[in-house]
Write a protein that holds these residues in place. Structure first.
Motif, mmCIF file in Angstrom:
data_model
loop_
_atom_site.group_PDB
_atom_site.id
_atom_site.type_symbol
_atom_site.label_atom_id
_atom_site.label_comp_id
_atom_site.label_asym_id
_atom_site.label_seq_id
_atom_site.Cartn_x
_atom_site.Cartn_y
_atom_site.Cartn_z
ATOM 1 N N THR A 1 0.706 -1.029 0.016
ATOM 2 C CA THR A 1 -0.235 0.129 0.050
ATOM 3 C C THR A 1 0.872 1.227 0.124
ATOM 4 O O THR A 1 0.161 2.436 -0.246
ATOM 5 N N SER A 2 2.121 0.938 0.121
ATOM 6 C CA SER A 2 3.125 2.206 0.308
ATOM 7 C C SER A 2 3.401 2.959 -1.030
ATOM 8 O O SER A 2 3.538 2.089 -1.992
ATOM 9 N N PRO A 3 3.564 4.112 -0.947
ATOM 10 C CA PRO A 3 3.832 4.751 -2.477
ATOM 11 C C PRO A 3 5.207 4.359 -2.873
ATOM 12 O O PRO A 3 5.583 4.202 -4.238
ATOM 13 N N ALA B 1 -6.686 -2.142 2.162
ATOM 14 C CA ALA B 1 -6.101 -2.028 3.613
ATOM 15 C C ALA B 1 -7.065 -0.709 4.383
ATOM 16 O O ALA B 1 -6.897 -0.803 5.571
ATOM 17 N N ALA B 2 -7.699 0.140 3.684
ATOM 18 C CA ALA B 2 -8.522 1.145 4.125
ATOM 19 C C ALA B 2 -9.530 0.748 5.120
ATOM 20 O O ALA B 2 -10.246 -0.444 5.121
ATOM 21 N N SER C 1 0.448 -2.144 -12.488
ATOM 22 C CA SER C 1 1.067 -2.073 -11.307
ATOM 23 C C SER C 1 0.281 -0.823 -10.139
ATOM 24 O O SER C 1 0.011 -1.036 -9.192
ATOM 25 N N TYR C 2 -0.213 0.224 -11.025
ATOM 26 C CA TYR C 2 -0.817 0.986 -10.527
ATOM 27 C C TYR C 2 -2.205 0.659 -10.017
ATOM 28 O O TYR C 2 -2.673 0.935 -8.825
ATOM 29 N N LEU C 3 -2.892 -0.367 -10.814
ATOM 30 C CA LEU C 3 -4.254 -0.662 -10.281
ATOM 31 C C LEU C 3 -4.020 -1.637 -9.292
ATOM 32 O O LEU C 3 -4.984 -1.648 -8.035
ATOM 33 N N ARG C 4 -2.951 -2.457 -9.026
ATOM 34 C CA ARG C 4 -2.672 -3.228 -8.085
ATOM 35 C C ARG C 4 -2.526 -2.727 -6.674
ATOM 36 O O ARG C 4 -2.902 -3.048 -5.640
ATOM 37 N N TRP C 5 -1.919 -1.436 -6.791
ATOM 38 C CA TRP C 5 -1.406 -0.552 -5.559
ATOM 39 C C TRP C 5 -2.743 0.139 -5.221
ATOM 40 O O TRP C 5 -2.992 -0.042 -4.025
ATOM 41 N N ARG C 6 -3.733 0.466 -6.089
ATOM 42 C CA ARG C 6 -4.930 1.119 -5.702
ATOM 43 C C ARG C 6 -5.973 0.029 -4.820
ATOM 44 O O ARG C 6 -6.483 0.301 -3.858
ATOM 45 N N GLU C 7 -5.718 -1.233 -5.592
ATOM 46 C CA GLU C 7 -6.806 -2.219 -4.910
ATOM 47 C C GLU C 7 -6.227 -2.528 -3.559
ATOM 48 O O GLU C 7 -7.080 -2.799 -2.706
ATOM 49 N N ALA C 8 -4.830 -2.603 -3.466
ATOM 50 C CA ALA C 8 -4.225 -3.004 -2.012
ATOM 51 C C ALA C 8 -4.516 -1.928 -0.915
ATOM 52 O O ALA C 8 -4.770 -2.256 0.138
ATOM 53 N N ARG C 9 -4.709 -0.630 -1.637
ATOM 54 C CA ARG C 9 -4.995 0.456 -0.659
ATOM 55 C C ARG C 9 -6.672 0.479 -0.105
ATOM 56 O O ARG C 9 -6.680 0.883 0.944
ATOM 57 N N VAL C 10 -7.232 0.017 -1.094
ATOM 58 C CA VAL C 10 -8.952 0.128 -1.072
ATOM 59 C C VAL C 10 -8.896 -0.906 0.026
ATOM 60 O O VAL C 10 -9.895 -0.614 0.852
#
Lengths: 160, 146
Positions: free
Chosen positions: A72-74, A152-153, A141-150
């Protein structure tokens, strides 16, 4: 050390072996006649291998950083994007015989006793396909990161 | 979905690269003359006719287009005679290719004699995969005097 920590370390070591150690050892194993042909074709083998090793070392470092950073980290996103770019740079070096700017068109001049060979190999289509792969991989990669953040929220919160 | 797209492009790249270069090198290996220029006895008739024959074979998996250009060049850039031919070779096919350079006797005596600085220039250009991958080799041979 947990499996999640071991995996990126192993990946980084494999990348280092394949793209740094192997190119470093390669000149010793090139047969003399092939070595002479490379010299006659005016390809700077050392420069070519140095570039491969440099990209290999950078890729290994990025792999390690990406593996150790949380999904989830930038930093994870930046490392994933950098990894895609480094794979494109590697392709450009490989298909340009060390000349990144040639974009897959290799030009060689081989001088023999009574003859000169001027060779041009056009592999630009592979570079275009690699660019397409890298662009799609960056989106993924961007979509995976977005998904992980959603995921984890906390419930009801949309991550920024 | 995106992953499948990426995989398909990567697969197409690998197959295209392998099949394309396999075809190119198979055609090139049979199109390149062994000891280019050697063994050709030029008869000084008027005009002088210099034959050049090859039988390239495509042992690859893709159709290939071969262009052969033979020229006699003096002073590095003055083309004395040139002849070109283009053939399309299907996989498994062998195509005979005959070129003839015709030079007036007086010109031939000037450039094919002892101490001439004329050169043979042979260009082989092979394209495949719908002209997306290509290979060309320009061989310049000095010492044309027979």
């Amino acid at each position: 050390m947990s499996t999640q920590r071991i995996r990126p370390v192993v990946s980084a070591i494999i990348t280092l072996i394949l793209f740094v150690v192997v190119p470093y050892m390669l000149p010793e194993y090139i047969p003399p006649d092939v070595n002479q042909l490379i010299a006659e074709s005016q390809i700077d083998l050392d420069w070519f291998l140095n570039q491969i090793m440099l990209v290999g070392a950078v890729t290994a470092a990025i792999t390690l950083v990406k593996g150790l950073a949380g999904k989830t980290s930038p930093i994870w996103l930046l490392a994933a994007l950098a990894q895609n770019v480094s794979s494109l740079v590697f392709t450009l070096i490989l298909f340009g015989a060390g000349d990144i700017l040639s974009l897959g068109v290799v030009e060689l001049t081989i001088y023999a006793e009574n003859a000169t060979n001027y060779i041009v190999m056009n592999m630009r289509v592979l570079i275009y396909l690699s660019i397409a792969v890298v662009a799609l991989s960056m989106i993924r990669s961007y979509l995976r990161w977005r998904e992980a953040r959603v995921e984890a929220a906390p419930p009801g919160r949309i991550p920024a | 979905m995106l992953g499948i797209g990426i995989m398909i492009i990567q697969l197409v790249s690998v197959i295209g690269f392998t099949a394309g270069f396999h075809t190119i090198f198979e055609v090139y290996n049979t199109a390149i003359p062994g000891g280019a220029g050697e063994g050709t006895q030029i008869e000084m008739t008027d005009p002088v006719v210099i034959p050049y024959s090859i039988s390239p074979r495509n042992n690859g998996y893709l159709e290939a287009e071969l262009t052969v250009t033979l020229s006699l060049v003096a002073e590095g850039e003055m083309v004395i005679a040139t002849e070109s031919m283009e053939v399309t070779i299907s996989p498994g096919e062998q195509v005979p290719l005959d070129l003839e350079l015709t030079i007036p006797l007086s010109t031939a005596q000037m450039y094919l004699g002892e101490g001439s600085n004329a050169e043979w220039v042979l260009e082989l250009r092979i394209t495949t995969l719908y002209d997306l991958v290509s290979f060309s080799n320009i061989i310049t041979m000095s010492g044309v005097a027979q």
